[in-house]
Structure formats: structure tokens, C-alpha cells
Design a protein around this motif. Structure first.
Motif, PDB file in Angstrom:
ATOM      1  N   ALA A 282      -6.694 -10.109  12.816  1.00 49.21           N
ATOM      2  CA  ALA A 282      -5.467 -11.011  12.568  1.00 49.21           C
ATOM      3  C   ALA A 282      -4.786 -10.668  11.257  1.00 49.21           C
ATOM      4  CB  ALA A 282      -5.993 -12.296  12.575  1.00 49.21           C
ATOM      5  N   GLN A 283      -5.347 -10.068  10.192  1.00 51.48           N
ATOM      6  CA  GLN A 283      -4.592  -9.612   9.176  1.00 51.48           C
ATOM      7  C   GLN A 283      -3.915  -8.481   9.481  1.00 51.48           C
ATOM      8  OE1 GLN A 283      -8.074  -9.426   6.295  1.00 51.48           O
ATOM      9  NE2 GLN A 283      -7.372 -11.185   5.382  1.00 51.48           N
ATOM     10  N   LYS A 284      -4.347  -7.478  10.311  1.00 51.30           N
ATOM     11  CA  LYS A 284      -3.732  -6.279  10.704  1.00 51.30           C
ATOM     12  C   LYS A 284      -2.425  -6.725  11.311  1.00 51.30           C
ATOM     13  CE  LYS A 284      -7.442  -3.009  10.986  1.00 51.30           C
ATOM     14  NZ  LYS A 284      -8.201  -2.335  11.553  1.00 51.30           N
ATOM     15  N   GLN A 285      -2.488  -7.710  12.159  1.00 50.34           N
ATOM     16  CA  GLN A 285      -1.176  -8.158  12.723  1.00 50.34           C
ATOM     17  C   GLN A 285      -0.049  -8.831  11.786  1.00 50.34           C
ATOM     18  OE1 GLN A 285      -2.309 -11.003  15.692  1.00 50.34           O
ATOM     19  NE2 GLN A 285      -3.418  -9.634  17.155  1.00 50.34           N
ATOM     20  N   LEU A 286      -0.442  -9.564  10.951  1.00 48.25           N
ATOM     21  CA  LEU A 286       0.233 -10.050   9.968  1.00 48.25           C
ATOM     22  C   LEU A 286       0.916  -8.681   9.004  1.00 48.25           C
ATOM     23  CD1 LEU A 286       1.533 -12.479   8.412  1.00 48.25           C
ATOM     24  CD2 LEU A 286      -0.509 -12.576   7.283  1.00 48.25           C
ATOM     25  N   CYS A 287       0.123  -7.848   8.586  1.00 49.33           N
ATOM     26  CA  CYS A 287       0.644  -6.629   8.093  1.00 49.33           C
ATOM     27  C   CYS A 287       1.840  -6.085   8.754  1.00 49.33           C
ATOM     28  CB  CYS A 287      -0.435  -5.488   7.695  1.00 49.33           C
ATOM     29  SG  CYS A 287      -1.992  -6.095   6.688  1.00 49.33           S
ATOM     30  N   VAL A 288       1.600  -5.814   9.996  1.00 43.37           N
ATOM     31  CA  VAL A 288       2.468  -5.140  10.876  1.00 43.37           C
ATOM     32  C   VAL A 288       3.759  -6.062  10.867  1.00 43.37           C
ATOM     33  CG1 VAL A 288       3.175  -4.382  13.218  1.00 43.37           C
ATOM     34  CG2 VAL A 288       1.010  -3.737  12.165  1.00 43.37           C
ATOM     35  N   ALA A 289       3.676  -7.460  10.989  1.00 37.80           N
ATOM     36  CA  ALA A 289       4.695  -8.172  10.850  1.00 37.80           C
ATOM     37  C   ALA A 289       5.530  -7.981   9.713  1.00 37.80           C
ATOM     38  CB  ALA A 289       4.261  -9.796  11.261  1.00 37.80           C
ATOM     39  N   GLN A 290       4.851  -7.868   8.512  1.00 38.05           N
ATOM     40  CA  GLN A 290       5.534  -7.658   7.369  1.00 38.05           C
ATOM     41  C   GLN A 290       6.105  -6.530   7.100  1.00 38.05           C
ATOM     42  OE1 GLN A 290       2.631  -8.682   4.445  1.00 38.05           O
ATOM     43  NE2 GLN A 290       2.826 -10.969   4.593  1.00 38.05           N
ATOM     44  N   GLY A 291       5.933  -5.457   7.824  1.00 39.16           N
ATOM     45  CA  GLY A 291       6.529  -4.236   7.721  1.00 39.16           C
ATOM     46  C   GLY A 291       5.845  -2.903   7.740  1.00 39.16           C
ATOM     47  N   VAL A 292       4.356  -3.131   7.658  1.00 39.23           N
ATOM     48  CA  VAL A 292       3.635  -1.841   7.741  1.00 39.23           C
ATOM     49  C   VAL A 292       3.894  -1.210   9.069  1.00 39.23           C
ATOM     50  CG1 VAL A 292       1.076  -1.338   7.720  1.00 39.23           C
ATOM     51  CG2 VAL A 292       1.958  -3.281   6.378  1.00 39.23           C
ATOM     52  N   PRO A 293       3.973   0.074   9.122  1.00 40.29           N
ATOM     53  CA  PRO A 293       4.296   0.718  10.401  1.00 40.29           C
ATOM     54  C   PRO A 293       2.936   0.709  11.051  1.00 40.29           C
ATOM     55  CG  PRO A 293       5.048   1.893   8.604  1.00 40.29           C
ATOM     56  CD  PRO A 293       4.305   0.725   7.964  1.00 40.29           C
ATOM     57  N   GLN A 294       3.177   0.572  12.515  1.00 37.29           N
ATOM     58  CA  GLN A 294       2.005   0.475  13.430  1.00 37.29           C
ATOM     59  C   GLN A 294       0.960   1.702  13.249  1.00 37.29           C
ATOM     60  OE1 GLN A 294       1.127  -2.236  15.623  1.00 37.29           O
ATOM     61  NE2 GLN A 294      -1.005  -1.130  15.439  1.00 37.29           N
ATOM     62  N   ALA A 295       1.759   2.948  13.209  1.00 36.40           N
ATOM     63  CA  ALA A 295       0.785   4.021  12.905  1.00 36.40           C
ATOM     64  C   ALA A 295       0.151   4.036  11.579  1.00 36.40           C
ATOM     65  CB  ALA A 295       2.081   5.356  12.964  1.00 36.40           C
ATOM     66  N   PHE A 296       0.293   3.431  10.673  1.00 39.04           N
ATOM     67  CA  PHE A 296      -0.402   3.465   9.652  1.00 39.04           C
ATOM     68  C   PHE A 296      -1.434   2.340   9.220  1.00 39.04           C
ATOM     69  CE2 PHE A 296       3.494   5.335   7.101  1.00 39.04           C
ATOM     70  CZ  PHE A 296       3.328   6.430   7.691  1.00 39.04           C
ATOM     71  N   ILE A 297      -1.360   1.348  10.292  1.00 36.94           N
ATOM     72  CA  ILE A 297      -2.277   0.037  10.062  1.00 36.94           C
ATOM     73  C   ILE A 297      -3.692   0.479  10.021  1.00 36.94           C
ATOM     74  CG2 ILE A 297      -2.681  -0.164  12.539  1.00 36.94           C
ATOM     75  CD1 ILE A 297      -1.798  -2.977   9.584  1.00 36.94           C
ATOM     76  N   ASN A 298      -4.316   1.549  10.407  1.00 31.43           N
ATOM     77  CA  ASN A 298      -5.917   1.786  10.194  1.00 31.43           C
ATOM     78  C   ASN A 298      -5.927   2.678   9.163  1.00 31.43           C
ATOM     79  OD1 ASN A 298      -6.566   0.052  12.413  1.00 31.43           O
ATOM     80  ND2 ASN A 298      -5.965   1.473  13.979  1.00 31.43           N
ATOM     81  N   THR A 299      -4.880   3.128   8.714  1.00 28.40           N
ATOM     82  CA  THR A 299      -5.025   4.342   7.555  1.00 28.40           C
ATOM     83  C   THR A 299      -4.497   4.000   6.408  1.00 28.40           C
ATOM     84  OG1 THR A 299      -3.375   5.744   8.453  1.00 28.40           O
ATOM     85  CG2 THR A 299      -5.693   6.058   9.257  1.00 28.40           C
ATOM     86  N   LEU A 300      -3.740   2.822   6.033  1.00 29.60           N
ATOM     87  CA  LEU A 300      -2.930   2.605   5.001  1.00 29.60           C
ATOM     88  C   LEU A 300      -3.636   2.742   3.730  1.00 29.60           C
ATOM     89  CD1 LEU A 300      -0.067   1.692   4.137  1.00 29.60           C
ATOM     90  CD2 LEU A 300      -0.831  -0.627   4.105  1.00 29.60           C
ATOM     91  N   THR A 301      -2.970   3.678   2.840  1.00 28.37           N
ATOM     92  CA  THR A 301      -3.610   3.811   1.576  1.00 28.37           C
ATOM     93  C   THR A 301      -2.539   3.481   0.404  1.00 28.37           C
ATOM     94  OG1 THR A 301      -2.565   6.145   1.548  1.00 28.37           O
ATOM     95  CG2 THR A 301      -4.844   5.875   2.407  1.00 28.37           C
ATOM     96  N   VAL A 302      -2.907   3.263  -0.754  1.00 23.60           N
ATOM     97  CA  VAL A 302      -2.259   2.909  -2.120  1.00 23.60           C
ATOM     98  C   VAL A 302      -1.090   3.791  -2.116  1.00 23.60           C
ATOM     99  CG1 VAL A 302      -3.581   4.092  -3.619  1.00 23.60           C
ATOM    100  CG2 VAL A 302      -2.462   1.908  -4.261  1.00 23.60           C
ATOM    101  N   GLY A 303      -0.092   3.437  -2.545  1.00 26.75           N
ATOM    102  CA  GLY A 303       0.999   4.227  -2.752  1.00 26.75           C
ATOM    103  C   GLY A 303       0.937   4.801  -4.187  1.00 26.75           C
ATOM    104  N   ALA A 304       2.335   4.927  -4.881  1.00 26.85           N
ATOM    105  CA  ALA A 304       2.251   5.586  -6.089  1.00 26.85           C
ATOM    106  C   ALA A 304       1.319   5.299  -7.261  1.00 26.85           C
ATOM    107  CB  ALA A 304       3.792   5.653  -6.576  1.00 26.85           C
ATOM    108  N   SER A 305       1.240   3.829  -7.080  1.00 34.45           N
ATOM    109  CA  SER A 305       0.400   3.228  -8.208  1.00 34.45           C
ATOM    110  C   SER A 305      -0.389   1.849  -7.600  1.00 34.45           C
ATOM    111  CB  SER A 305       1.244   3.028  -9.441  1.00 34.45           C
ATOM    112  OG  SER A 305       2.275   2.019  -9.002  1.00 34.45           O
ATOM    113  N   GLN A 306      -1.356   1.680  -8.423  1.00 30.74           N
ATOM    114  CA  GLN A 306      -2.127   0.634  -7.903  1.00 30.74           C
ATOM    115  C   GLN A 306      -1.655  -0.668  -8.304  1.00 30.74           C
ATOM    116  OE1 GLN A 306      -6.415   1.548  -8.506  1.00 30.74           O
ATOM    117  NE2 GLN A 306      -6.378   3.180  -7.687  1.00 30.74           N
ATOM    118  N   GLY A 307      -0.556  -1.282  -7.759  1.00 31.42           N
ATOM    119  CA  GLY A 307       0.132  -2.316  -8.137  1.00 31.42           C
ATOM    120  C   GLY A 307       1.530  -2.623  -7.528  1.00 31.42           C
TER     121      GLY A 307
END
Length: 576
Positions: A282-307
Motif C-alpha cells: 500500500a505504501q508503494k502505491q502511494l509512493c508511485v502516486a506521489q511521483g516515484v517512477p514505477q521502474a524504481f519502486i522496488n529499488t529506490l535508493t537515497v539521492g545525493a544526500s540523506q535528507g
């Protein structure tokens, strides 16, 4: 194979040198008044009037900041036929091609082109005028009924004037007001107070009195509000006195809370959408709805900085805070020179004004899974990387705040033997003040879980701007006085602190108990001249290192702990 994908990029422009901030503050304060007495019947009354004007002008200069437009122009380059590179557009005079990739890649010329300075001027003004009369109305068997009446007017105003660099929104990663801003508010108040003696000089009632007060204030921002107070003062005998108080207070939003311009800042935090945090389906569905690309939903890593960035600012729709306060106390004097005080307090604030923490909004969104709620709508993601871009966290009237605690004090003073005398006599005064905070809870928004910060740090309980709330603090003092010499020793203690459950991991875990020892002294050289000095933090205790997620940029909490270390001071005082 030469193919790559940029998931996030960040860089510290160390080639600029230190990010320096300089402040120049000029303050002016003038107060004048008249007071006197007059007779009303057989009773004498006192009257008092005053007028006060204050003005504070502050100029701040921030140096070595990154220019967005210059970075864009310096990266947009073309290769000339002779093989040299040049800026594609010469919109910015003196444009220099830059290479921001890698360490130590910026030449001094590139750094000078990319860095800019900015200045901001601000002015605060306050005008206050008031008057009061106080005296006895009539006499009861237990004593005189004392009263006071008064009026007061106050006006506060401010203005912020950034330079064109800040107004163009050209600065990266720094909080500078993006607009010229000004605001003001004024209020008119009337008040009345009364103290009525009930009993006097009877068994178990050496003195019993009730007190009452009421104040009406008319604000041009929130309208009219009324506050009041009721109290009981019971002197049982020569060594025991009991007291109780219940009151309703309000605090209107101040100028900064109403008119502060929107700005962004960076904080450490936790994104539930990251793969390492094991989001539910359910949280993954919300993540995608907010703008996380579907291709990254199972492998999303932190960006340039932890914040992530937070967007905060004033709110013209804020209303007043309302506080109901109960205090119960006792004063005990069992021996000459020895006294104890015990005070219990319970303060409940409704509609408290606070900036809801970005992490609180994020956690609430992914606990409730309501994509249309205020917490979920406050999250803005980068649709390319899927990471949180920024969180809207404005000032709000939160649902409730409550603080309960117990304060205990002890004082004992006595004369010392002649051996310790410097003047004709010497005296030692010992004091101890212990404070237990039993509760310090906040409900950020109606329907959210309660967060109790008493004795905890991290998450919503500490940051660059949020002071940690220990559940135990103590102050011990020993004051020596003899003739022209006085010496003070003080020991400040801060209890242990635990990491708030669910908060991002901290470098320290449990924070140990901390103590600071301060010494100061004064010598009266003449009737009008004195020399004073001292040492704060004699043992040079260092603050605990909490890490960025719990302590912000300083990696600790400078509002609570001493971040400077041992400090020396000396001065001369005069009076005439």
C-alpha cells in the motif's frame, strides 16, 4: 558499455572558501514616564504612566554563495573551431565555462565567477504606552481590599529589504527572504486586578486571601480576546505557606509568524519509499502516486544526500494560542535561613503555533495512507529520481500542546567563622533547584498521534531550531560574600536523553548526563567602580555528537548544550 543514468547529484563548493555571514545591528530604546500619588477618601492611591519606543536596524551580508544563473550559464558551453570552449550565451558578462564534476576541478577563476554575495536589511519598531492606578478600595476584618486598573497600547512593525541577488531567487541552498516584506499589528488593552483578604491571625490561617485578574485585548489581526486569573494564597503559620493558581492566557501570532517570507532549508530525514525501509504494498502505491517512477519502486535508493529541503514561512491565517495553566505550590521555612519551595505545574495549550516537522508530516502520510490529506499533499517529489524534493511545512495552529512538571528548590544561608572574613563579616548561601518535566507532548494536527518529547531527542524533538526538552535538570549554587568580594560557583546538570522511538538513527544512541561548572567573582574597588570576571564550563566539557539527522548542521543541539567550551570573561562595572 558507456551507458549510465544519473540518479542524483550533489556537490559542496569548497573552492569558494567559508560561507561567511556578517551582522551589524543598531538598537535604540527610549523610555519615559510619570508616577505619583493621590488620596481617595482615607486611602492613598498610586498612579503610573509610561511611553516606550524601540527600534532595531540589522544589516546582514552573506558571502561565497552559489549563483544558480551563473552555474547554468557556465555549464552551457560550446566548442569553438580551434578546440577551445566558451559559454554559449554571454548574458552574464565575463561568463567562464566551468566543470563542477569531480574534486578540486574548479579553478580560482571559475570559483570567482560562480560565487556571489548578498545583503539584507531589516528594521523592527515598537511603540508602547500605558497607564495604571492602584490602591485600596475598602477594609474588611482580615485587611484591605487591594485593586489595580490600567490601559496599554502597543504597535509593532517590521520590514525586510533583500538586495536584487536575493530577490531574483538566484541563490542555491541558503535561506534568504525572496521578497521585500513588511507588516505590522497593534492592540489596545484594559485590565483590572483585585486581592481580597478572607481570614487573618486565626488558628491555621495566619493569612488567607484570594486574587483575581482580567484583561481584555483588541488586536487588529485576531480581534478581541479575554484572559483571566484566579489564585489562592494561604499562609498557614510562620513556616508554611500554600499557593494555587488557575489562569487562561493567550498569545497572539507575532510579526514573524504572520509575515515571514517563504524560505527553504535542508534537514536530515527518512523517506519511507526507499527500498531499504521495506515499504508495504500500500505504501508503494502511494509512493508511485506521489511521483516515484514505477521502474524504481522496488529499488529506490537515497539521492545525493540523506535528507531533503523543507519549505517554511509565515501564515496570515494564524489565530491566537490559548493556554490553561494550573500551578500548586508550597513554601516551607523550618529553620532560620533555610527554605524549601515545591511547585507543580500543568499547562495545556490549544491551537499552539508551531511549524509541523517535515518528518512528522512524512511519517503521518505513510501511516494514514490518505493521499489527499495535508501531510501527503505537503510532500513534493522529483519525478525523475523519485526522491523527495522538498516538504511544505508552514506554521500552523496545531491541535494541542501540554507540559507538566515539578520544580523543587532549596536555599540555606549562614554566617561563616571569622577565619573566612575579608570584610567585617562573611556569608555563604547555598541553593539547589531541581526540575522534573513529566510531560511535553504535542499533537501536530488533529488526528495525528501524540509526540511526547520529555526526555527524548531526534525526529520532531530536536533539530537546528528545536531545543531538546530534558526530563530532568538541576542547578546548584554556592555564593560567598564578604565585604567587597563575592564569589559564585554554579553547577548545571542535564539528565540523560533517549532517542525518540521511530526517529532516524543517531550516532550517539542514549545521550549521557552532562554537567557544567561555572565560576565568577566580583570585587568592589570603590563605591562606584567594580571589577568582575569568571570562567564558564571550567572543565571544558564538549557537547555530545548526535549526527546530522538528530542535530542538524552542528551535529548537536546548541540550544541545550555548550558548543563553545571553556570561556573566560572579565569586565569593569560602574554606577553613578
Amino acid at each position: 558499455d558507456g551507458s549510465y543514468t544519473v540518479r542524483g547529484y550533489g556537490r559542496r563548493f569548497e573552492e569558494f572558501g567559508q560561507r561567511t555571514v556578517r551582522f551589524t545591528t543598531d538598537s535604540f530604546n527610549a523610555t519615559a514616564g510619570l508616577r505619583g500619588k493621590f488620596n481617595l477618601g482615607d486611602n492613598q492611591w498610586r498612579w503610573d504612566t509610561f511611553f516606550q519606543y524601540q527600534q532595531v536596524d540589522e544589516d546582514s551580508e552573506r558571502q561565497n554563495l552559489l549563483s544558480r544563473s551563473r552555474t547554468t550559464a557556465g555549464l552551457d558551453v560550446v566548442v569553438n573551431p580551434n578546440g577551445t570552449v566558451a559559454c554559449r550565451n554571454q548574458i552574464i558578462p565575463g561568463c567562464i565555462p566551468v566543470n563542477i564534476f569531480g574534486l578540486d576541478t574548479l579553478t580560482p577563476q571559475m570559483a570567482e565567477f560562480l560565487s556571489v554575495d548578498t545583503t539584507t536589511a531589516s528594521t523592527f519598531k515598537r511603540t508602547v504606552a500605558g497607564g495604571s492606578v492602584a490602591g485600596d478600595l475598602f477594609k474588611l476584618p482580615a485587611g484591605m481590599v487591594a485593586t489595580a486598573f490600567g490601559v496599554e497600547y502597543r504597535k509593532d512593525s517590521f520590514s525586510i529589504r533583500p538586495d536584487e541577488v536575493a530577490l531574483s531567487n538566484d541563490l542555491a541552498a541558503v535561506q534568504v527572504p525572496p521578497i521585500r516584506n513588511a507588516g505590522s499589528f497593534n492592540l489596545f488593552e484594559v485590565f483590572a486586578e483585585v486581592r481580597v483578604p478572607i481570614l487573618a491571625d486565626t488558628p491555621f490561617f495566619k493569612m488567607l486571601a484570594v486574587e483575581g485578574a482580567v484583561r481584555y485585548a483588541d488586536y487588529n489581526t485576531i480581534g478581541g480576546v479575554t484572559t483571566w486569573r484566579a489564585a489562592l494564597d494561604w499562609e498557614v503559620n510562620d513556616w508554611l505557606r500554600l499557593r494555587g493558581n488557575y489562569s487562561r492566557a493567550i498569545r497572539a501570532p507575532n510579526l514573524s509568524e504572520l509575515y515571514a517570507p517563504t524560505s527553504q532549508g535542508f534537514i536530515g530525514g527518512r523517506d519511507p519509499c526507499l527500498a531499504v525501509n521495506n515499504p508495504s504494498a500500500a505504501q508503494k502505491q502511494l509512493c508511485v502516486a506521489q511521483g516515484v517512477p514505477q521502474a524504481f519502486i522496488n529499488t529506490l535508493t537515497v539521492g545525493a544526500s540523506q535528507g531533503f529541503n523543507t519549505e517554511s514561512g509565515g501564515n496570515l491565517n494564524l489565530q491566537e494560542e490559548k493556554a490553561d495553566t494550573l500551578t500548586l505550590g508550597a513554601v516551607i521555612r523550618p529553620l532560620r535561613g533555610l527554605s524549601f519551595t515545591v511547585d507543580y505545574y500543568d499547562i495545556k495549550v490549544k491551537d499552539a503555533i508551531a511549524q509541523v516537522g517535515a518528518q512528522v508530516l512524512i511519517d503521518t502520510c505513510f501511516n494514514t495512507l490518505d493521499g489527499s490529506s495535508i501531510p501527503c499533499q505537503s510532500i513534493v517529489r522529483d519525478t525523475f529520481s523519485g526522491n523527495i524534493n522538498f516538504v511544505r511545512a508552514p506554521l500552523l495552529n496545531v491541535a494541542e500542546r501540554r507540559v507538566r512538571g515539578l520544580d523543587v528548590g532549596a536555599n540555606y544561608g549562614f554566617d561563616l567563622p571569622t577565619f573566612f572574613n575579608i570584610g567585617e563579616s562573611s556569608r555563604l548561601d547555598l541553593s539547589a533547584n531541581l526540575s522534573w518535566q513529566l510531560k511535553n507532548s504535542t499533537v501536530p494536527i488533529t488526528g495525528l498521534p501524540t509526540i511526547d518529547c520529555a526526555g527524548f531527542y531526534g525526529g520532531a524533538c530536536s533539530s537546528d531550531a528545536t531545543r531538546i526538552s530534558p526530563d530532568f535538570r538541576a542547578f546548584f549554587g554556592a555564593d560567598y560574600k564578604s565585604g567587597p568580594v563575592s564569589i559564585r560557583n554554579q553547577l548545571r546538570m542535564i539528565g540523560t536523553l533517549e532517542l525518540l522511538p521511530g526517529a532516524p538513527p543517531s550516532q550517539s544512541g542514549t545521550l549521557r548526563r552532562e554537567a557544567y561548572w561555572d565560576i565568577s567573582g566580583r570585587v568592589e574597588i570603590t563605591k562606584w567602580l567594580s571589577l568582575f570576571g569568571g570562567i564558564n564550563n571550567v572543565l571544558d566539557n564538549q557537547p555530545p555528537v548526535m549526527g546530522f539527522a538528530a542535530g542538524g548542521d552542528s551535529n548537536t543541539n546548541p540550544q541545550l548544550y555548550d558548543v563553545i567550551g571553556r570561556q573566560y570573561f572579565i569586565g569593569i562595572g560602574t554606577r553613578f
